[in-house]
Design a protein around this motif. Sequence first.
Motif, PDB file in Angstrom:
ATOM      1  N   SER A  10      33.822  39.530  38.096  1.00  0.00           N
ATOM      2  CA  SER A  10      33.058  40.514  38.878  1.00  0.00           C
ATOM      3  C   SER A  10      33.316  41.930  38.371  1.00  0.00           C
ATOM      4  O   SER A  10      32.390  42.729  38.215  1.00  0.00           O
ATOM      5  N   LEU A  11      34.581  42.235  38.102  1.00  0.00           N
ATOM      6  CA  LEU A  11      34.928  43.565  37.607  1.00  0.00           C
ATOM      7  C   LEU A  11      34.358  43.806  36.212  1.00  0.00           C
ATOM      8  O   LEU A  11      33.884  44.907  35.901  1.00  0.00           O
ATOM      9  N   ALA A  12      34.415  42.781  35.368  1.00  0.00           N
ATOM     10  CA  ALA A  12      33.888  42.918  34.013  1.00  0.00           C
ATOM     11  C   ALA A  12      32.383  43.175  34.034  1.00  0.00           C
ATOM     12  O   ALA A  12      31.849  43.867  33.160  1.00  0.00           O
TER      13      ALA A  12
ATOM     14  N   GLU B 202      45.268  41.405  34.768  1.00  0.00           N
ATOM     15  CA  GLU B 202      45.451  40.743  33.483  1.00  0.00           C
ATOM     16  C   GLU B 202      46.876  40.208  33.335  1.00  0.00           C
ATOM     17  O   GLU B 202      47.084  39.080  32.877  1.00  0.00           O
TER      18      GLU B 202
ATOM     19  N   THR C 179      37.553  37.133  40.151  1.00  0.00           N
ATOM     20  CA  THR C 179      37.636  38.570  40.429  1.00  0.00           C
ATOM     21  C   THR C 179      37.460  39.362  39.146  1.00  0.00           C
ATOM     22  O   THR C 179      36.745  40.378  39.111  1.00  0.00           O
ATOM     23  N   ALA C 180      38.098  38.901  38.076  1.00  0.00           N
ATOM     24  CA  ALA C 180      37.971  39.574  36.783  1.00  0.00           C
ATOM     25  C   ALA C 180      36.529  39.555  36.289  1.00  0.00           C
ATOM     26  O   ALA C 180      36.041  40.540  35.723  1.00  0.00           O
TER      27      ALA C 180
ATOM     28  N   LYS D 256      30.558  36.091  39.011  1.00  0.00           N
ATOM     29  CA  LYS D 256      31.601  35.424  39.795  1.00  0.00           C
ATOM     30  C   LYS D 256      31.213  33.978  40.096  1.00  0.00           C
ATOM     31  O   LYS D 256      32.041  33.064  39.998  1.00  0.00           O
TER      32      LYS D 256
ATOM     33  N   GLU E  77      40.408  34.820  37.941  1.00  0.00           N
ATOM     34  CA  GLU E  77      39.353  34.924  36.927  1.00  0.00           C
ATOM     35  C   GLU E  77      37.993  35.266  37.532  1.00  0.00           C
ATOM     36  O   GLU E  77      37.175  35.939  36.900  1.00  0.00           O
TER      37      GLU E  77
ATOM     38  N   ASN F 188      41.567  45.909  34.478  1.00  0.00           N
ATOM     39  CA  ASN F 188      42.577  45.941  35.538  1.00  0.00           C
ATOM     40  C   ASN F 188      43.851  45.355  34.943  1.00  0.00           C
ATOM     41  O   ASN F 188      43.970  44.133  34.802  1.00  0.00           O
TER      42      ASN F 188
ATOM     43  N   SER G 223      37.997  43.229  32.423  1.00  0.00           N
ATOM     44  CA  SER G 223      38.009  43.662  33.822  1.00  0.00           C
ATOM     45  C   SER G 223      38.584  45.071  33.958  1.00  0.00           C
ATOM     46  O   SER G 223      38.407  45.727  34.981  1.00  0.00           O
TER      47      SER G 223
ATOM     48  N   GLU H  48      27.565  41.299  39.347  1.00  0.00           N
ATOM     49  CA  GLU H  48      28.900  40.845  39.766  1.00  0.00           C
ATOM     50  C   GLU H  48      28.879  39.495  40.469  1.00  0.00           C
ATOM     51  O   GLU H  48      29.741  38.636  40.227  1.00  0.00           O
TER      52      GLU H  48
END
Length: 265
Positions: free
Chosen positions: A124-126, A177, A121-122, A224, A119, A173, A171, A220
């Motif tokens: 940060s990507l989001a 997910e 990582t998600a 995070k 989560e 990704n 995210s 990000e």
Amino acid sequence: MPVDDSHLGESWALSPDSRRPLPELIEQKLREQIIGGTLKAGDRLPTEPELARKLDVARSSLRTALQRLQLQGIVEVRRGLGWYVRRTDLAAVEEHLEGRLAARQFVQTDLLEVRIALETTAASLAAVRAGDGELDELAKLNRRYQRAPVDDVQEVIESDEEFHSALMRASHNELLEQMYQVLVPGLQDCKRHAHPSREVHIRSANEHEQIIWFLRRHDEVGAKSAMTTHLLGLYNDLTTDDSKARATLNTYVGVSDNPIWNPRR
């Protein structure tokens, strides 16, 4: 092929075990239909509205049960077609990672640590990928979570899970997910046993708001960090294994000399 269940009558009635969560009772009933031969490999299940009506349950609880079975490889969803029985050899299910997770064969600490890793990582990507519509949806879902009565455990769990699942989608990704979805049944069990107080519920909703705040600023590191802090609350509340050192904020975020939010970005 579709299932002709016009002759089944009361066979869709759930067990009256009020001590077990509703999704587990639904999962059990669907397993019984498969084991009993009513549902065979390749059969298409009734649509979600039809199943919810037959079982007399909300679609959210039904969907959770179907996701449990999907993670075990028992059913699958075909885009635009619906849910299908994938396999009937239930004895072999627990040989797979999904089956072990669904059968709760990992300790809570391991489950929660992997959740934090995925989560954060998600998040940060989001922060760099989510569109305004997705962020507005996250805010809307958090308002649902805020309105959930603390004594309505199922609504608290479902509204919280909707928020976190939406963040995973943001995210962009798909693999990340899907990996997260494997954990969902076990995570719901963890939350069900946490029994949050009103103060904890308010704090959690405020932390959701903080995460969204960083996401809207495309930060990000901040997103995070905020997500890690949020998830560590449940982790520290539930972790009882003293045989190994606990994870901390630095475990997932690390030390950085950069500001968490740079307004010039």
